[in-house]
Scaffold this motif. Structure first.
Motif, PDB file in Angstrom:
ATOM      1  N   TYR A  78       0.829  -1.208   0.000  1.00  0.00           N
ATOM      2  CA  TYR A  78       0.000   0.000   0.000  1.00  0.00           C
ATOM      3  C   TYR A  78       0.870   1.268   0.000  1.00  0.00           C
ATOM      4  O   TYR A  78       0.626   2.211  -0.751  1.00  0.00           O
ATOM      5  CB  TYR A  78      -0.955   0.001   1.199  1.00  0.00           C
ATOM      6  CG  TYR A  78      -1.831   1.231   1.209  1.00  0.00           C
ATOM      7  CD1 TYR A  78      -2.770   1.439   0.201  1.00  0.00           C
ATOM      8  CD2 TYR A  78      -1.687   2.205   2.189  1.00  0.00           C
ATOM      9  CE1 TYR A  78      -3.555   2.588   0.171  1.00  0.00           C
ATOM     10  CE2 TYR A  78      -2.473   3.348   2.177  1.00  0.00           C
ATOM     11  CZ  TYR A  78      -3.400   3.535   1.174  1.00  0.00           C
ATOM     12  OH  TYR A  78      -4.167   4.672   1.142  1.00  0.00           O
ATOM     13  N   ALA A 138       3.273  15.410   3.850  1.00  0.00           N
ATOM     14  CA  ALA A 138       2.204  15.343   2.849  1.00  0.00           C
ATOM     15  C   ALA A 138       1.133  14.367   3.344  1.00  0.00           C
ATOM     16  O   ALA A 138       1.447  13.387   4.021  1.00  0.00           O
ATOM     17  CB  ALA A 138       2.770  14.895   1.510  1.00  0.00           C
ATOM     18  N   PRO A 139      -0.133  14.661   3.014  1.00  0.00           N
ATOM     19  CA  PRO A 139      -1.203  13.826   3.541  1.00  0.00           C
ATOM     20  C   PRO A 139      -1.170  12.432   2.945  1.00  0.00           C
ATOM     21  O   PRO A 139      -1.150  12.270   1.734  1.00  0.00           O
ATOM     22  CB  PRO A 139      -2.466  14.567   3.077  1.00  0.00           C
ATOM     23  CG  PRO A 139      -2.040  15.328   1.863  1.00  0.00           C
ATOM     24  CD  PRO A 139      -0.615  15.701   2.086  1.00  0.00           C
ATOM     25  N   ALA A 140      -1.144  11.415   3.795  1.00  0.00           N
ATOM     26  CA  ALA A 140      -1.135  10.035   3.295  1.00  0.00           C
ATOM     27  C   ALA A 140      -2.016   9.182   4.200  1.00  0.00           C
ATOM     28  O   ALA A 140      -1.974   9.321   5.427  1.00  0.00           O
ATOM     29  CB  ALA A 140       0.289   9.515   3.244  1.00  0.00           C
ATOM     30  N   ASN A 184      -8.350  10.438   4.514  1.00  0.00           N
ATOM     31  CA  ASN A 184      -8.478   9.003   4.798  1.00  0.00           C
ATOM     32  C   ASN A 184      -7.564   8.560   5.933  1.00  0.00           C
ATOM     33  O   ASN A 184      -7.141   7.400   5.978  1.00  0.00           O
ATOM     34  CB  ASN A 184      -8.151   8.196   3.543  1.00  0.00           C
ATOM     35  CG  ASN A 184      -9.261   8.290   2.533  1.00  0.00           C
ATOM     36  OD1 ASN A 184     -10.424   8.437   2.904  1.00  0.00           O
ATOM     37  ND2 ASN A 184      -8.918   8.229   1.269  1.00  0.00           N
ATOM     38  N   GLN A 193      -6.141  17.810   4.276  1.00  0.00           N
ATOM     39  CA  GLN A 193      -6.341  17.476   2.857  1.00  0.00           C
ATOM     40  C   GLN A 193      -7.785  17.054   2.657  1.00  0.00           C
ATOM     41  O   GLN A 193      -8.289  16.151   3.310  1.00  0.00           O
ATOM     42  CB  GLN A 193      -5.388  16.344   2.465  1.00  0.00           C
ATOM     43  CG  GLN A 193      -5.597  15.810   1.065  1.00  0.00           C
ATOM     44  CD  GLN A 193      -6.520  14.610   1.045  1.00  0.00           C
ATOM     45  OE1 GLN A 193      -6.407  13.718   1.884  1.00  0.00           O
ATOM     46  NE2 GLN A 193      -7.448  14.574   0.087  1.00  0.00           N
ATOM     47  N   THR A 249      -7.529  18.179  -2.810  1.00  0.00           N
ATOM     48  CA  THR A 249      -6.893  17.237  -3.738  1.00  0.00           C
ATOM     49  C   THR A 249      -7.681  17.161  -5.029  1.00  0.00           C
ATOM     50  O   THR A 249      -8.874  16.871  -5.034  1.00  0.00           O
ATOM     51  CB  THR A 249      -6.753  15.841  -3.098  1.00  0.00           C
ATOM     52  OG1 THR A 249      -5.845  15.955  -2.014  1.00  0.00           O
ATOM     53  CG2 THR A 249      -6.197  14.826  -4.104  1.00  0.00           C
ATOM     54  N   PRO A 302      -7.887   6.431  -2.056  1.00  0.00           N
ATOM     55  CA  PRO A 302      -8.625   7.368  -1.242  1.00  0.00           C
ATOM     56  C   PRO A 302     -10.124   7.240  -1.447  1.00  0.00           C
ATOM     57  O   PRO A 302     -10.598   7.079  -2.558  1.00  0.00           O
ATOM     58  CB  PRO A 302      -8.140   8.730  -1.703  1.00  0.00           C
ATOM     59  CG  PRO A 302      -7.326   8.513  -2.900  1.00  0.00           C
ATOM     60  CD  PRO A 302      -7.048   7.076  -3.055  1.00  0.00           C
ATOM     61  N   SER A 321       1.888  18.271  -7.709  1.00  0.00           N
ATOM     62  CA  SER A 321       1.955  16.893  -7.225  1.00  0.00           C
ATOM     63  C   SER A 321       1.284  15.967  -8.214  1.00  0.00           C
ATOM     64  O   SER A 321       0.322  16.348  -8.883  1.00  0.00           O
ATOM     65  CB  SER A 321       1.216  16.804  -5.874  1.00  0.00           C
ATOM     66  OG  SER A 321       1.087  15.455  -5.442  1.00  0.00           O
ATOM     67  N   HIS A 367       0.551  12.908  -6.846  1.00  0.00           N
ATOM     68  CA  HIS A 367       0.106  11.930  -5.843  1.00  0.00           C
ATOM     69  C   HIS A 367       1.201  10.866  -5.630  1.00  0.00           C
ATOM     70  O   HIS A 367       0.915   9.692  -5.396  1.00  0.00           O
ATOM     71  CB  HIS A 367      -1.178  11.258  -6.345  1.00  0.00           C
ATOM     72  CG  HIS A 367      -2.229  11.091  -5.289  1.00  0.00           C
ATOM     73  ND1 HIS A 367      -3.288  11.942  -5.150  1.00  0.00           N
ATOM     74  CD2 HIS A 367      -2.408  10.138  -4.340  1.00  0.00           C
ATOM     75  CE1 HIS A 367      -4.074  11.521  -4.167  1.00  0.00           C
ATOM     76  NE2 HIS A 367      -3.554  10.435  -3.647  1.00  0.00           N
ATOM     77  N   ASP A 387       5.587  18.270  -4.255  1.00  0.00           N
ATOM     78  CA  ASP A 387       5.929  17.000  -3.596  1.00  0.00           C
ATOM     79  C   ASP A 387       6.185  15.926  -4.638  1.00  0.00           C
ATOM     80  O   ASP A 387       5.931  16.107  -5.821  1.00  0.00           O
ATOM     81  CB  ASP A 387       4.873  16.589  -2.558  1.00  0.00           C
ATOM     82  CG  ASP A 387       3.596  16.003  -3.154  1.00  0.00           C
ATOM     83  OD1 ASP A 387       3.574  15.634  -4.338  1.00  0.00           O
ATOM     84  OD2 ASP A 387       2.594  15.915  -2.409  1.00  0.00           O
ATOM     85  N   GLY A 434       8.939  12.316  -4.609  1.00  0.00           N
ATOM     86  CA  GLY A 434      10.315  11.873  -4.834  1.00  0.00           C
ATOM     87  C   GLY A 434      11.372  12.618  -4.051  1.00  0.00           C
ATOM     88  O   GLY A 434      12.564  12.501  -4.358  1.00  0.00           O
ATOM     89  N   GLY A 455       6.603  18.887   0.133  1.00  0.00           N
ATOM     90  CA  GLY A 455       5.918  17.857   0.920  1.00  0.00           C
ATOM     91  C   GLY A 455       6.612  16.513   0.769  1.00  0.00           C
ATOM     92  O   GLY A 455       7.178  16.220  -0.287  1.00  0.00           O
ATOM     93  N   GLY A 489       5.689  12.448   1.447  1.00  0.00           N
ATOM     94  CA  GLY A 489       4.622  11.507   1.791  1.00  0.00           C
ATOM     95  C   GLY A 489       5.158  10.209   2.357  1.00  0.00           C
ATOM     96  O   GLY A 489       5.162   9.980   3.568  1.00  0.00           O
TER      97      GLY A 489
END
Ligand code: HEM
Ligand SMILES: Cc1cc2nc3c(=O)[nH]c(=O)nc-3n(C[C@H](O)[C@H](O)[C@H](O)COP(=O)(O)O)c2cc1C
Length: 581
Positions: free
Chosen positions: A216, A268-270, A300, A321, A349, A371, A438, A440, A507, A509, A528, A530
């Motif tokens: 995941y 970053a939102p994950a 999430n 987010q 997003t 998500p 981004s 994602h 964001d 990499g 950001g 993640g």
């Protein structure tokens, strides 16, 4: 702002109220143990591959029924026999945290698919439910309308009775838990000292995570090309360090959308941090608070908003987010909640109207992951599970919705997922306070350009979106050659800033302090990260997050000094050169 602690030390009242809960969870494996000891053990308990539960089915009903003799429970409580009886027939019941729920009408609404609930009907699904859902998911308005609470499970039930509703553990799962336990014990011996950069976190996290959690976190769309080029793109940017510039002191602190941050990096939102560690996103809130950085909370998240807000230090900034629910009443309720909790920014997003094809997940589970906005809306047969995961998220979201969000809140809004200069311009024109360039983390449309190329495109075609001092070309300029003694281009009166605030974040990499500094030299206000923070909290909870921030801080400060800069505001495009592809 040279200290790493930028916020007050007083926790909010909500946090004190929640402290009982926290103590309990901490002693069960949280990361507030002394610095010398990494408390990792309990993470093993959640390392549960979903597929193993799915494969079991509910075929052994007969033996379960025999084991549980019908026994009348006290009034107001539900007997185990009653639960076991529902293993067949129309009504689908499950037990979560000692409460019995009727899921019959919710099956098709479940963003995680109906199979997982059906395969575990009449079981105590707490170990399966807990790591994947916010802890307030079953409370008040968060309980979906289509789920009915039947009542508490008989507290007098015997162990033999409870055995009949316990989740089945396969040999394969036991072997995985054993493997992870051994890996964690070995890591505990080595400690965080062996992690000296962000790639180390990823390498160390892999064997400590369940197969499902690793898939995941690590997965990306299709062939994972964009995920890889996101990172490799930074190698095309090379530094032009200046020398003899008094770099005795370096300070990596800055402000992001007006909020202080000890380094120009935010979390970053994950989603689903609890897959990696039992405390999940709370580790991120605590780690961010302790080190003075900003956490952007995923829609999430596997922790509830209140849980994270309870951990917030006085004055600690938090971003949220947002996936916009197609039921606008629900979306509005959530935005009002963000207002009430004084969130400092909303990241809308925009790159995930539907889920990407993440094949690592697919291979493991036979279904998509992604998500879902913590919402549930009926899927139809033609949509399948992948779209059900996104069903609550409005795929028709458009620029007018930004105006609608603006009309109900004054929280600054940035658009997350911008991948072209045109959309950057449109975001500004539509009134956004900023954008997050981004893709994602490469999890959506594969073979999109790396995020860094989008920043370069904005520099080329819409430099007016950048702060004036970042509109200059990279490398030497006529001005820098005429005035080599100056570090920065002189203020140019004709170079007007935009009439209102517009910040640019990026964001994807980012693994090194040098990556961060390169993005900033090219005009980004902040970056950001993640996966890096997901891995850090999986490896060592809050302490892992703090360690990750320290790694970035040291690397950024080192890069500043070796470049001939003392602070973030010294950075300019002339410090870098971008090689052609
Ligand atoms: C109140 C009822 C429930 C709600 C609102 C709910 C909500 C959700 C959501 C939003 C997701 C997607 C998370 C994401 O991908 O970001 C999800 C996934 C999941 N849910 Fe539930 N859920 C509920 C009940 C249950 C129950 C009873 C079970 C256990 C039988 C369960 C097991 C799972 C699993 C295993 C996943 C992950 C699926 C995967 O990895 O493919 N959920 N749920
Ligand atoms: C496991 C995982 C879950 C994510 N969940 C979300 C999410 O819920 N909402 C969102 O806007 N972005 C989500 N993202 C994307 C991140 O916010 C971010 O854009 C990306 O991770 C940046 O790339 P990096 O992982 O290379 O740093 C997720 C990323 C990962 C790896």
């Amino acid at each position: 702002m040279s200290t790493s602690r930028l916020f007050g030390t007083v926790r909010t009242a909500a946090r004190s109220a929640a402290s009982g809960v926290r103590r309990a969870t901490t002693s069960a494996g949280g990361s507030r143990a002394g610095p010398s000891r990494l408390a990792l053990g309990a993470a093993v308990a959640i390392a549960v591959p979903t597929a193993l539960y799915l494969s079991r089915g509910s075929t052994e009903l007969d033996s379960r029924a025999v084991a549980v003799k019908p026994r009348k429970a006290k009034a107001g409580v539900v007997s185990v026999a009653d639960v076991v009886q529902r293993a067949e027939g129309d009504a689908v019941w499950v037990v979560i945290n000692g409460e019995v729920y009727d899921m019959t009408k919710f099956l098709d609404d479940h963003p995680g698919g109906r199979d997982i609930i059906l395969a575990n009907r009449s079981r105590d699904v707490t170990p399966l439910f807990k790591p994947r859902h916010p802890s307030d998911q079953l409370e008040g308005p968060n309980l979906p309308d289509s789920v009915a609470k039947i009542g508490p499970l008989d507290p007098a039930a015997s162990e033999a009775e409870l055995d009949a509703i316990r989740l089945q553990i396969s040999a394969e799962q036991l072997a995985e838990e054993e493997r992870i336990r051994a890996e964690r014990a070995a890591f505990e011996e080595r400690g965080l000292g062996s992690v000296i950069n962000m790639r180390d976190f990823e390498r160390v996290a892999e064997p400590l995570l369940s197969t499902v959690a690793w898939a995941y976190y690590a997965s990306a769309g299709d062939d994972e090309i964009t995920k890889n080029t996101n990172a490799s793109a930074y190698q095309r940017v090379e530094f032009r360090p200046r020398v003899l510039r008094r770099v005795g002191a370096a300070d990596a602190s800055t402000t992001l959308l007006g909020c202080p941050s000890s380094i120009p990096v935010f979390i970053a939102p994950a989603a689903m941090a609890k897959l990696g560690h039992p405390l999940g996103e709370v580790n991120l809130t605590r780690g961010a608070g302790a080190t003075g950085i900003i956490q952007a909370i995923s829609s999430n998240a596997s922790c509830g908003i209140d849980e994270m807000v309870a951990e917030r230090l006085d004055g600690q900034p938090l971003f949220y987010q947002l996936y916009v629910n197609r039921d606008r009443k629900k979306a509005e309720e959530l935005i009002r909640r963000l207002d009430a909790n004084k969130f400092d920014a909303i990241m809308l997003t925009a790159d995930a109207p539907v889920g990407g094809k993440r094949e690592r997940d697919l291979r493991l589970k036979g279904e998509f992951e992604g998500p879902a906005g913590g919402v549930s809306v009926k899927s139809d047969d033609t949509q399948g599970v992948s779209q059900a995961m996104f069903a609550g998220v409005d795929p028709d979201l458009n620029w007018d919705d930004l105006k609608w969000i603006r009309s109900i809140t004054s929280i600054p809004i940035m658009i997350k997922g911008v991948q072209t200069v045109e959309d950057a311009l449109q975001a500004y024109n539509a009134g956004a306070d900023g954008i997050l360039i981004s893709n994602h983390g490469g999890r959506q449309l594969d073979t999109t350009r790396p995020s860094l190329d989008v920043l370069l495109e904005i520099r080329k075609h819409a430099p007016q979106l950048l702060r004036p001092e970042f509109r200059a070309p990279t490398g030497p300029t006529a001005e820098s050659l005429a005035h080599p003694e100056r570090l920065t281009p002189a203020d140019d009166a004709s170079a007007k800033p935009l009439p209102r605030r517009f910040e640019i974040f990026i964001d994807g990499g980012i693994h090194r302090g040098t990556d961060v500094v390169k993005a900033l030299c090219l005009g980004a206000n902040g970056v950001g990260v993640g996966r890096g923070f997901l891995f850090a909290q999986s490896v060592a909870g809050e302490e892992g997050v703090e360690h990750a921030v320290n790694i970035f801080k040291q690397e950024i400060e080192l890069a500043l000094r070796l470049l001939g800069a003392n602070k973030i505001s010294d950075l300019r495009p002339s410090f870098v050169e971008v090689k052609d592809k």
